[in-house]
Design a protein around this motif. Structure first.
Motif: not given
Ligand SMILES: C[C@@H]1N[C@@H](c2cn(-c3ccccc3)nn2)[C@H](O)[C@@H]1O
Length: 445
Positions: A31, A33, A54-55, A102-103, A145, A194, A196, A199, A229, A255, A281
């Motif tokens: 992977f 990032h 990355e957050w 990414h986000h 991704y 991939w 992401d 949610w 996902r 994950e 990441w």
């Molecule tokens: C593969 C991974 N997925 C992203 C991620 C995980 N999360 C997350 C969000 C809420 C609860 C737990 C994990 N938010 N973003 C991470 O930033 C990375 O890209």
């Protein structure tokens, strides 16, 4: 009895087509990032962000405006995709997953659907194309991704509260579809997406769109491999539909964690993605807490394959395009072991042998060859093996040096393999040759 679903799983059981058979055989992925978050690298105004690098945009100490201007500094002058691919090849990775967006919404390719892309940075040029070419030339498949969540896009909504939100949501769905079609058109050799960031309610509550999108992409690029996902069903169930059936081509929920036993994977294809530190990441200047070792990563890889899954290890390149020393050393150490023992991993599947404490069994797909990968050497130096029913042992040898071993039959379907040397610095691989027998309990090999 099952619930009638229009947007649940459309397939019972695993895919058996060539693209999926290939994905399943690769077993070990890298992977990557990489993005604007590598510039602050988990630090801002002299403070350290304890979350995932990355957050950082979501950190109260990071003004959104300041983050959103970082693209003006993104200039990876030391980016060398051939070197990246060579490192991955030496590590033994057979596929790679790269963050296209990414986000934060920043695109590593010059998308015509957004201004927030590499084209606006000092670097200007596409980063994905050279990476995909270099990795493919090294014989490594590339998956993309793509984050549905997009903090930069004006039409992104976490939830739809009113008519205006719904209109924005519709515009956003068109944007997502356009960008994904654009990625397939620009990079026709990629093997999968991939997804992401799926949610939020806005996505979860539109299972029909995620279903149509998946089918649209499969039609554009037959054989594409996409995990669970992406999808929601029309009742908002994710990964598994409201009848408990896996949506997508493999379970994508693992994950930073692994299943414990074969029962946890419910016969589905699956993939685990893993960070080197506990939860980083993107590139973070200060790794805090435990950093996984070569042997820890090898055990996660071997355990995943022994349970019929793929294992993907994450790398977070720096803003200048180079890798940190810890990641370079890890890649080299893993590669050293894979060079000698990779045959036990590639094309590996669940062996159907009763698990023993010394480690894991892996069956070479479709054969009677079963590898034992020993992590926990018993003080006795003797490894207990219990054969499944109707299985006979016809040969035992050490992978290292191809040294034949003579197991001791200890009754019924059980043997002891007495090792000449119980010292081990790294996981030891033993090859068992078996044949289908008539369940005769006998001792000779
Ligand atoms: C593969 C991974 N997925 C992203 C991620 C995980 N999360 C997350 C969000 C809420 C609860 C737990 C994990 N938010 N973003 C991470 O930033 C990375 O890209």
């Amino acid at each position: 009895d099952t619930i009638a679903l229009k947007h649940g799983a459309h397939r019972m059981g695993n895919r058996t087509d060539a693209d999926m058979v290939r994905w399943r055989s690769l077993r070990f992925g890298q992977f990557i990032h990489w993005g604007l978050y590598a510039i602050p690298a988990g630090e801002w105004n002299g403070k350290t962000y304890n979350g995932a690098a990355e957050w950082i945009r979501s950190w109260k100490e990071m003004p959104h405006k300041a983050y959103d201007q970082l693209y003006r500094q993104f200039n990876p002058v030391n980016f060398n995709p051939q070197q990246w691919a060579a490192q991955a090849k030496a590590m033994g990775a057979k596929y790679m997953i790269i963050t296209t967006k990414h986000h934060d919404g920043f695109c590593l390719w010059p998308s015509k659907y957004s201004k927030y892309t590499i084209a606006a940075s000092p670097w200007k040029k596409d980063l994905l194309g050279p990476m995909i070419d270099a990795y493919n030339k090294a014989g490594i498949d590339v998956h993309l991704y793509f984050s549905i969540i997009d903090w930069n896009h004006p039409d992104y909504r976490a939830s739809l509260k009113n008519a205006a939100d719904s209109a924005a949501g519709k515009r956003f769905q068109v944007f997502v579809k356009n960008q994904l079609a654009e990625l397939l058109q620009r990079y026709p050799t990629i093997k999968g997406f991939w997804f992401d960031g799926t949610w939020d309610d806005s996505w979860k509550n539109d299972g029909a769109f995620s279903d149509e999108l998946e089918q649209y992409l499969q039609a554009l690029h037959p054989g594409l491999v996409m995990g669970s996902r992406l999808r929601a069903d029309e009742k908002g169930a994710r990964h598994f539909d409201s009848n408990g059936r896996l949506m997508g081509d493999y379970e994508q929920g693992w994950e930073r964690k692994l299943p414990a036993t074969i029962a946890d994977v419910h016969g589905n294809d699956w993939e685990a993605v893993m960070t080197v530190p506990e939860n980083q990441w993107g590139y973070h200047a200060k790794w805090m807490g435990h950093v996984k070792t070569v042997n820890e990563i090898l055990e996660m890889l071997v355990k995943s394959v022994s349970l019929n899954g793929n294992f993907v290890l994450n790398f977070g390149p720096k803003a200048d395009g180079t890798y940190r020393a810890e990641e370079q050393q890890l890649a080299a150490g893993i590669g050293e072991w894979m060079k000698v023992n990779g045959a036990a991993v590639y094309d590996g599947t669940y062996a159907g042998f009763e698990k023993q404490d010394w480690g894991y069994y892996i069956r070479k797909s479709g054969t009677d060859s079963v590898y034992m990968v020993v992590f926990n050497m018993p003080v006795s130096g003797s490894l207990r093996v219990k054969l499944p029913a109707r299985t006979e042992l016809t040969g035992v040898s050490m992978m290292q040096g191809n040294v034949a071993l003579a197991p001791e039959w200890i009754g019924r379907n059980e043997y002891f393999i007495h090792l000449p040397n119980k010292q081990q610095e790294s996981p030891m691989v033993i090859l068992l040759k078996t044949v289908k027998g008539e369940n005769k309990d006998k001792g000779n090999v």
